[in-house]
Design an enzyme around this catalytic site. Sequence first.
Site, short mmCIF file in Angstrom:
data_model
loop_
_atom_site.label_atom_id
_atom_site.label_comp_id
_atom_site.label_asym_id
_atom_site.label_seq_id
_atom_site.Cartn_x
_atom_site.Cartn_y
_atom_site.Cartn_z
N HIS A 49 0.86 -1.18 0.00
CA HIS A 49 0.00 0.00 0.00
C HIS A 49 0.89 1.24 0.00
CE1 HIS A 49 -3.87 -1.95 1.81
NE2 HIS A 49 -3.34 -2.69 0.86
N GLU A 89 0.92 3.89 1.77
CA GLU A 89 1.36 4.32 3.09
C GLU A 89 2.55 3.49 3.59
OE1 GLU A 89 -3.26 4.38 3.25
OE2 GLU A 89 -1.69 3.33 2.14
#
Length: 142
Positions: free
Chosen positions: A46, A48
């Site tokens: 992801h 992040e």
Amino acid sequence: MQLAFDQASLAADCNEVPVGAVLTLNNTVIAQDHNRTIMNHDPAAHAEVLVVRQAAIIKNNHRLINTTLYVTLEPCVMCVGAMIQARIDRLVFAASDPKSGAAGGVLDLSAHPQLNHSFSVEGGLMAKQCAKLLQDFFKVRR
């Protein structure tokens, strides 16, 4: 948030779910990336998590004190967990995620009293643009 949106647009161009993230320290960008789960064959890739990993390498420290994470979609449990472990101080996200958001959507782990770290959360910055990018992406695929 505009830089995170630009990263999300790059993700869409790569047929990845269009989520982008930027991590700053003292208002200076230290890492930016977009979702790469399909490209990397990695469910943990992801945006992040990728920026947290990049920043930790750049800072030569797994603790990213005094940083702010900007992300185009409210982070999931995994991503909030990475933020907690890295000791990120602030999260700014655009669109809420009522299906898997862990910073106020489905649950809120950002200030859970039993966890060893908390961080401030601001949502809604460029929410309409980021939500539209996601909606347009999925509209074509469904």
